[in-house]
Design a protein around this motif. Sequence first.
Motif: not given
Length: 254
Positions: A36, A38, A40, A200, A207, A209, A211, A242, A244
């Motif tokens: 994943t 994630t 911003q 996304a 934000t 995500k 997946e 995950t 970021k």
Amino acid sequence: MKKPLSVVLSSVMVSALFLPVNAAAYKVVEVTKGGTITGQVTFAGSEADAKKHSKMYTITKDTDVCGTGKREINYVKVNNGALNDVVVYLDKVKKGKAWLEDEKNTTINQKACEFLPFFTVMANKGKLTAINSDPVAHNIHTYEIIGKAKKTKINVSQPNQNSEVSKTIKLRRGAGMKVECDQHDFMHSFVFVAKNPYYAVVAEDGTFKIENIPPGKYKLKVWHGYLKDPRGKTVNIKAGETKKVKFRYKNKKK
């Protein structure tokens, strides 16, 4: 009789010129222990700076339907430092999860001389449907955005109310399109065209995500229809991991 090597090489080079870009089709496979991403997306400036990218248009035609006076188009929308109308996506993914059916196609409605929605997403080789809900003529004109250049993809007149047109969209180089109306210069919108399902659209707070990503090394990119996009980032995804990642847009037009 054998052909000279120079002739053979020339034939190969000519054939290569006609090969489609990104010829390898995306392959749907079962993904186990996918990763994943994630993060911003933010804007390096204030909401007042973003407002400077807005443009005011004078409504001079079909005022009984389109309205009167001025119309403001906000090309850059910022919410508490977060940039909106942005897509984060993995570039050149060869295989992975299946597309969702409602991701493949999109519809743009021309109502009260506006494109609704202002920003939408569809799959490459999917269909874009344009509906004219107004009792006036429209002409939907879409352009593939390739750097600072634009290439026409759709240019269709819709002279009658409730007329509907659907066209398959295939982008080779660009990641999205600008949409305009040749009848009304104050109508504008944007479409992101995804070449794989690993993307996304950012939320209002910037934000996002992505997946179910197969383990591997990828290039993560962002796309905004109006602003110059930051450089992509290389991301290594391990099984079940995950990561970021943050992107920050400068206050620069494409």
